[in-house]
Every structure is written in C-alpha cells, then in structure tokens.
Design a protein around this motif. Structure first.
Motif, PDB file in Angstrom:
ATOM      1  N   PHE A   1      -2.087  -1.266   7.898  1.00 45.03           N
ATOM      2  CA  PHE A   1      -2.145  -2.422   6.999  1.00 45.03           C
ATOM      3  C   PHE A   1      -3.198  -2.222   5.914  1.00 45.03           C
ATOM      4  O   PHE A   1      -3.063  -2.766   4.814  1.00 45.03           O
ATOM      5  CB  PHE A   1      -2.409  -3.708   7.787  1.00 45.03           C
TER       6      PHE A   1
ATOM      7  N   ILE B   1      -1.923  -1.012   2.602  1.00 51.10           N
ATOM      8  CA  ILE B   1      -1.319  -1.929   1.625  1.00 51.10           C
ATOM      9  C   ILE B   1      -2.273  -3.039   1.210  1.00 51.10           C
ATOM     10  O   ILE B   1      -2.027  -3.762   0.271  1.00 51.10           O
ATOM     11  CB  ILE B   1      -0.003  -2.556   2.148  1.00 51.10           C
ATOM     12  N   ASN B   2      -3.378  -3.185   1.927  1.00 48.26           N
ATOM     13  CA  ASN B   2      -4.409  -4.154   1.544  1.00 48.26           C
ATOM     14  C   ASN B   2      -5.722  -3.389   1.365  1.00 48.26           C
ATOM     15  O   ASN B   2      -6.641  -3.557   2.140  1.00 48.26           O
ATOM     16  CB  ASN B   2      -4.599  -5.224   2.621  1.00 48.26           C
ATOM     17  N   PRO B   3      -5.779  -2.547   0.360  1.00 44.32           N
ATOM     18  CA  PRO B   3      -6.942  -1.675   0.274  1.00 44.32           C
ATOM     19  C   PRO B   3      -8.226  -2.441  -0.019  1.00 44.32           C
ATOM     20  O   PRO B   3      -8.257  -3.312  -0.880  1.00 44.32           O
ATOM     21  CB  PRO B   3      -6.597  -0.757  -0.894  1.00 44.32           C
TER      22      PRO B   3
ATOM     23  N   LYS C   1      -0.471  -4.105 -10.272  1.00 48.78           N
ATOM     24  CA  LYS C   1      -0.559  -4.253  -8.818  1.00 48.78           C
ATOM     25  C   LYS C   1      -1.984  -4.047  -8.320  1.00 48.78           C
ATOM     26  O   LYS C   1      -2.411  -4.650  -7.362  1.00 48.78           O
ATOM     27  CB  LYS C   1       0.363  -3.250  -8.150  1.00 48.78           C
TER      28      LYS C   1
ATOM     29  N   ARG D   1      -7.021  -9.767  -4.240  1.00 47.57           N
ATOM     30  CA  ARG D   1      -6.769 -10.088  -2.832  1.00 47.57           C
ATOM     31  C   ARG D   1      -7.906  -9.623  -1.935  1.00 47.57           C
ATOM     32  O   ARG D   1      -8.127 -10.178  -0.873  1.00 47.57           O
ATOM     33  CB  ARG D   1      -5.456  -9.450  -2.380  1.00 47.57           C
TER      34      ARG D   1
ATOM     35  N   PRO E   1      -1.392   1.180  -5.165  1.00 47.91           N
ATOM     36  CA  PRO E   1      -0.348   1.140  -4.137  1.00 47.91           C
ATOM     37  C   PRO E   1       0.630   2.297  -4.265  1.00 47.91           C
ATOM     38  O   PRO E   1       1.218   2.715  -3.303  1.00 47.91           O
ATOM     39  CB  PRO E   1       0.357  -0.190  -4.395  1.00 47.91           C
ATOM     40  N   SER E   2       0.791   2.818  -5.488  1.00 50.89           N
ATOM     41  CA  SER E   2       1.763   3.898  -5.648  1.00 50.89           C
ATOM     42  C   SER E   2       1.322   5.165  -4.923  1.00 50.89           C
ATOM     43  O   SER E   2       2.109   6.049  -4.681  1.00 50.89           O
ATOM     44  CB  SER E   2       1.948   4.197  -7.138  1.00 50.89           C
TER      45      SER E   2
END
Lengths: 274, 112
Positions: free
Chosen positions: A73, A76-78, A182, A189, A266-267
């Motif tokens: 996880f 995707i939530n760096p 992103k 976030r 994210p890429s």
C-alpha cells in the motif's frame, strides 16, 4: 462458570484496522475497503460451517500479513521523504503559492476598501505596497494611511508583470517538476493526519519567510531590505528583471527537485504482487 | 499452482478482462479468478487492492462506493475507456506469447 464475551465482528475489524497501521501507508479509504473485504470473506467462510470468529481469523490470514500489506500500500500512498532537493522545490513552490493567496486577499480587501466597507490603515498600506493602488489613491482613501505613514522602502511593482510571472512560474513549478498532477495529489494526501498537516503548514510558513523568491519579489517589510542588502544585491527595481531572476531560481530548484519528485511518481510504482 | 511471477504479471490483464464483463468489487474479483482457474491461481487477497488503486490512478478503471446488501459500503470498480484500450493491447501481447509457445511446443519433440 466462564461466560466468554460474544465475538463482535465489527469490533474485531475495528481492532484489526487499528493494528494494521495508519497513514501514509494506509489512507482511510484503504482501511475501509480492506474491512469491506474482510466482511465479504467472513460471510463466505461462514457458509462452509466456520463460526464467525473462526471465519474472521481465516479471513485475516488470507488477506495478508501486516508488513506485506503495508509495503504494497505504501507504493500507492507514498510518504514524502524530505530531501534537500525536495525541500528546495517546496521552498519555491510554497513561496509562490503563498503569493497567489496573498494577492487574492489583498485584491479582496482592496475592493472592500474602495467600496467603503472598511477603512483600515494596514489594508490600505498593503494595497499600496503591492501596487494595487497608487500612493496618491491610498492617501485619498483615508487619514489612517497618513497616520500609518509611507514607508521609505515603499515600492510599487507592476501588477501585470507580477501576475504573468506568478501564473507562469506556478505552471512551470507544477508541470516541469512534478510531470503529473497525480504527484501533487499524492503529496497532499500524505498530509492526511492533522499533526502532519500542521507541521507541513508550519514548514511552509518558514518557507514563506525565508524564501529568497519571496524576499526578492514581495519586499515584505524588513525582508525587502534584507533581500536588497544581503541576499540579492543584483536585483533592481526592474520588475521584468526580478521576474527573470525568480524564474531562473525556480528553474534551478525544479531541476534539483525533479529526481526526488520522480521517486514518488505513481507511474514509477511497481505493480503489487498478485 | 502458477508461479508467483506469472500471477503478478497477469494480474492487470485478468482484472481488466473480468471488469470488461461488468463492474465488480475486490473480493468478487478474487473469487472469480479462483473459480475460473480451478484454484490454480491464488491471489494474495490484500495485495489486489494496491493493484486496483494503481490501475485507477492510471485511469484504466474507476471506482464508486455503494451500499451493499448488508448495509456496509462496498467499493465497485468498472472499466474506463483507457482500460478497454489497454485490454486490447494486453490481449494482443498475451496472444502473441501464447501462439509462439504453441508453435514451439508443437514442433518440438516431447521431453518426457
């Protein structure tokens, strides 16, 4: 005689979520989705004859170990790992973003002042200082301006030059360095927790005070004098010159920060193992 | 049982393929793969979600929280236009590998 507490699935899931972890690896949405998965899994397992508690234990085992989940996880939530280049980037970005907010506030307050809604010395002073109104107009608006006095370093930049510069530089910062909207989302976030967000804001506050970009551009009181005498003696009153200096400064920061920012893109995430 | 590497490599394609049939939620996707593979393909259940979220960030799929029959919320995923394009590309690639292997194994003598 022993009277065991009946198993409460909702409470068990809540405790499991609590034990699992917190942001930035897991956001609230992730935890809720995993809980939803556990419920579905428990329902299915119960049809095989397991009790609710047994089904829950099996479902927890099947969903994966905490460390493994956290690692996947986290991709995707760096979490943003602060580094000097990254700090430099946000130094510039924070400064310019602050300027936008500052301009908006001053614009609104100036409109209020002109509408006669409020007659405030500080407001008029700020409006004159950033060049929204002329010194002559500021003097007309009200006696408080005279009471406050015109600072000797009062400087009126060309609003058009500043506006164009602000827009261009912000686009440059976001687009060149980030390469993708992103990453901006990922950064925002990462400030989910209130303490983290507060620390982020405090840091940005320091950035605003310390940033040479602000000091050279906005002449914030003592900062302007400091900037003129210490940091950027080459900066003149020529607004285009200032804009060029700031643009170069930001470009350098962007180039420095780019590798660090790419790491959290994210890429670049590896796909989680199936 | 399929190797971990092959399972990982095929995850995105499988998700895209299942979602091309209609929207679904995470647990149902896992169940569907399990059933279709006859138990040969085992996804680590919790690991599917980071993949789904990554696919969502890549605009391949989109999600929506909705209330399930139990009253709890459930997140449903559906394919986006980009996902359909990606699925077509994935199909071509997997079929190319498949055809190549079939040709090779048909022309080679049996090893056993």
């Amino acid at each position: 005689m022993e009277n065991p507490t009946p198993f409460d699935l909702n409470e068990a899931i809540r405790l499991w979520q609590q034990n699992l972890g917190a942001p930035p690896s897991f956001c609230a949405d992730d935890l809720e989705e995993l809980a939803s998965h556990l419920r579905a899994s428990v329902q299915k397992l119960k049809t095989t004859g397991l009790s609710e508690e047994e089904a829950f234990q099996t479902a927890v085992r099947r969903i994966g170990e905490r460390g493994q989940l956290e690692r996947e996880f986290a991709k995707i939530n760096p979490a943003v790992t602060w580094s000097l280049p990254l700090f430099s980037f946000w130094l510039a970005a924070g400064a310019y973003l602050f300027q936008v907010v500052y301009w908006l506030i001053v614009c609104i307050l100036t409109w209020c002042a002109r509408s006669g809604w409020r007659d405030d010395a500080r407001l008029v002073y700020e409006a004159a200082r950033v060049g929204l109104i002329s010194r002559a107009e500021a003097a007309r608006i009200g006696p408080p301006f005279h009471a406050f006095g015109v600072p000797p370093f009062l400087h009126q930049p060309d609003p058009r030059a500043l506006s164009i510069e602000l827009i261009l530089v912000i686009i440059l910062i976001v687009r060149l360095a980030v390469g993708s909207w992103k990453v901006v989302g990922a950064f925002i976030r990462s400030f989910e927790r209130p303490i983290r967000a507060a620390l982020g804001l405090v840091m940005l506050g320091f950035v605003v005070i310390l940033s040479p970009a602000v000091l050279t551009n906005y002449q914030m009181g003592w900062g302007f004098r400091l900037a003129q005498s210490t940091y950027w003696p080459m900066v003149t009153s020529n607004e285009i010159g200032q804009a060029a200096v700031n643009a170069v400064l930001v470009c350098i920061m962007v180039l420095l920060a780019r590798p660090a920012l790419r790491k959290i893109s994210p890429s670049d995430h590896g796909k989680a193992e199936g | 049982m399929l190797s971990k590497e092959l399972v990982a490599a095929s995850t995105t394609t499988l998700v895209l393929s299942i979602l091309s049939e209609g929207e679904d939620y995470g647990y149902a996707l896992i169940q569907r793969v399990h059933e279709l593979s006859g138990g040969d393909m085992q996804w680590s259940e919790g690991m599917l979600y980071p993949v789904l979220h990554w696919m969502e960030k890549e605009d391949l799929i989109e999600s929506e929280w909705r209330a399930a029959e139990s009253g709890h919320r459930r997140k449903y995923y559906r394919l986006r236009q980009e996902g359909r394009k990606a699925l077509r590309a994935e199909k071509e690639q997997w079929m190319a590998v498949h055809n190549l292997l079939i040709k090779l194994w048909k022309t080679q003598p049996r090893l056993t």
